[in-house]
Design an enzyme around this catalytic site. Structure first.
Site, PDB file in Angstrom:
ATOM      1  N   LYS A  74       0.767  -1.236  -0.008  1.00 23.61           N
ATOM      2  CA  LYS A  74       0.022  -0.162  -0.110  1.00 23.61           C
ATOM      3  C   LYS A  74       0.689   1.325   0.070  1.00 23.61           C
ATOM      4  O   LYS A  74       2.111   1.374   0.455  1.00 23.61           O
ATOM      5  CB  LYS A  74      -1.103  -0.150   1.104  1.00 23.61           C
ATOM      6  CG  LYS A  74      -2.245  -0.992   0.852  1.00 23.61           C
ATOM      7  CD  LYS A  74      -3.128  -1.098   1.852  1.00 23.61           C
ATOM      8  CE  LYS A  74      -4.228  -2.092   1.478  1.00 23.61           C
ATOM      9  NZ  LYS A  74      -5.271  -2.324   2.443  1.00 23.61           N
ATOM     10  N   ARG A 109      -3.347 -10.113   4.908  1.00 21.34           N
ATOM     11  CA  ARG A 109      -3.653 -10.403   3.501  1.00 21.34           C
ATOM     12  C   ARG A 109      -2.550  -9.686   2.473  1.00 21.34           C
ATOM     13  O   ARG A 109      -2.156  -8.557   2.888  1.00 21.34           O
ATOM     14  CB  ARG A 109      -4.863  -9.218   3.133  1.00 21.34           C
ATOM     15  CG  ARG A 109      -5.575  -9.292   1.896  1.00 21.34           C
ATOM     16  CD  ARG A 109      -6.741  -8.447   1.716  1.00 21.34           C
ATOM     17  NE  ARG A 109      -7.458  -8.576   0.701  1.00 21.34           N
ATOM     18  CZ  ARG A 109      -7.047  -7.897  -0.462  1.00 21.34           C
ATOM     19  NH1 ARG A 109      -5.954  -7.175  -0.665  1.00 21.34           N
ATOM     20  NH2 ARG A 109      -7.491  -7.952  -1.805  1.00 21.34           N
TER      21      ARG A 109
HETATM   22  N1  HH2 Z   1      -7.532  -4.227   0.652  1.00 22.03           N
HETATM   23  C1  HH2 Z   1      -7.301  -4.192  -0.422  1.00 22.03           C
HETATM   24  C2  HH2 Z   1      -8.746  -4.753  -0.913  1.00 22.03           C
HETATM   25  N2  HH2 Z   1      -9.400  -5.690  -0.314  1.00 22.03           N
HETATM   26  N3  HH2 Z   1      -9.813  -6.433   2.085  1.00 22.03           N
HETATM   27  C3  HH2 Z   1      -9.845  -6.522   3.336  1.00 22.03           C
HETATM   28  N4  HH2 Z   1     -10.338  -7.297   4.104  1.00 22.03           N
HETATM   29  N5  HH2 Z   1      -8.578  -5.729   3.975  1.00 22.03           N
HETATM   30  C4  HH2 Z   1      -7.906  -5.054   2.996  1.00 22.03           C
HETATM   31  O1  HH2 Z   1      -6.900  -4.499   3.573  1.00 22.03           O
HETATM   32  C5  HH2 Z   1      -8.137  -4.869   1.654  1.00 22.03           C
HETATM   33  C6  HH2 Z   1      -9.078  -5.708   1.185  1.00 22.03           C
HETATM   34  C7  HH2 Z   1      -6.857  -3.291  -1.393  1.00 22.03           C
HETATM   35  O2  HH2 Z   1      -5.600  -4.220  -2.101  1.00 22.03           O
HETATM   36  P1  HH2 Z   1      -5.546  -4.989  -3.307  1.00 22.03           P
HETATM   37  O3  HH2 Z   1      -6.589  -5.907  -3.410  1.00 22.03           O
HETATM   38  O4  HH2 Z   1      -4.448  -5.235  -4.060  1.00 22.03           O
HETATM   39  O5  HH2 Z   1      -6.129  -3.589  -4.388  1.00 22.03           O
HETATM   40  P2  HH2 Z   1      -7.400  -3.192  -5.330  1.00 22.03           P
HETATM   41  O6  HH2 Z   1      -8.393  -2.995  -4.405  1.00 22.03           O
HETATM   42  O7  HH2 Z   1      -7.089  -2.167  -6.133  1.00 22.03           O
HETATM   43  O8  HH2 Z   1      -7.688  -4.400  -6.101  1.00 22.03           O
END
Ligand code: HH2
Length: 257
Positions: A204, A238
């Site tokens: 992040k 995660r």
């Molecule tokens: N962070 C993201 C997405 N989903 N779910 C939970 N429970 N906790 C988190 O911190 C979280 C989440 C963001 O990360 P990522 O999936 O890599 O990115 P994007 O939302 O751009 O797909």
């Protein structure tokens, strides 16, 4: 929890696994690397992300969940849409990871309750389009704790088994860098809610602002924040980079016992 993003626009791996075959292959690798859960998502929640229509999200997520079922891992679906969650549960997922904590779709609570699914409730202020516009708290840890306690009670009141619910402070979702640091330092106050805590710091942007790294260079900062979270009592991390984190956790566990 290994991240399988079936999206063109996720902030760190958008477009890499949009093809279902590539996403399934990636999920298998994460499982082999030590993931206990694979979190399959078809809609980015990065700041400013555009919403995805239900049909498109279904098209992205369902074949990948089907392709991953049968592995020795649990599958969660990262969605706030009940129709997508329902199809993913039909296809083999057992957990719903809802970044809106049941506020995004009025059908979601009843679905999770009816299916006896696991549920991740995450804290977020506003929605991904607005959440990073001047977030303010008096005491971010207390406000996130109170929000999660309220959403936990709401989920239980809607019929979700309390023992199936996990809580997540939502690192980066409507928080400044200082808010993220405070939440990581104060994680024990969230652990005190008595439910397993999920923490997602992986790659992040607050890490990049702390150490000057670009998105694809944030493994060191991801490991530092994740180890601190685990030491403070986080139950689930995660992550995009499961193998390196599994190694770091093994060594940290050997030291701390
Ligand atoms: N962070 C993201 C997405 N989903 N779910 C939970 N429970 N906790 C988190 O911190 C979280 C989440 C963001 O990360 P990522 O999936 O890599 O990115 P994007 O939302 O751009 O797909």
């Amino acid at each position: 929890m290994g991240v399988v993003n079936v999206t063109p626009d996720s902030f760190s791996d958008g477009g890499l696994y949009l093809d279902p075959g590539a996403a399934i292959e990636h999920g298998r690798e994460l499982a082999a690397d030590g993931a206990a859960i694979l979190d399959v998502g078809g809609e980015s929640s990065r700041p400013g992300a555009a919403p995805v229509a239900i049909d498109e999200e279904l098209r992205r997520v369902v074949p990948v969940v089907e392709g991953l079922r049968g592995l020795e891992v649990d599958i969660s679906v990262d969605t706030s849409k009940a129709a997508v969650a329902a199809a993913a549960l039909d296809a083999g997922a057992t957990i719903v990871n809802d970044v809106t904590a049941l506020r995004g779709d009025p059908e979601m609570a009843a679905l999770v309750a009816d299916r006896d699914a696991g549920l991740v409730l995450m804290h977020m202020v506003g929605d991904p389009r607005t959440m990073q516009v001047n977030p303010e708290y008096d005491d971010v840890v207390a406000e996130v704790r109170d929000f999660l306690a309220e959403r936990l009670a709401a989920a239980v009141a809607a019929g979700v088994e309390g023992s199936r619910i996990w809580l997540d402070p939502g690192i980066g979702f409507g928080k400044t860098d200082q808010h993220n640091f405070e939440l990581l330092r104060g994680l024990d106050r969230l652990v005190a809610l008595g439910r397993p805590i999920v923490v997602g710091t992986s790659r992040k942007s607050f890490i990049g602002r702390a150490d000057g790294s670009e998105i694809d260079e944030r493994l060191g900062g991801t490991i530092a924040t994740s180890i601190l979270a685990a030491a403070a009592g986080a139950a689930v991390l995660r992550l995009h980079d499961v193998r390196e984190m599994a190694e770091a956790l093994m060594v940290a566990t050997a030291v701390l016992g």
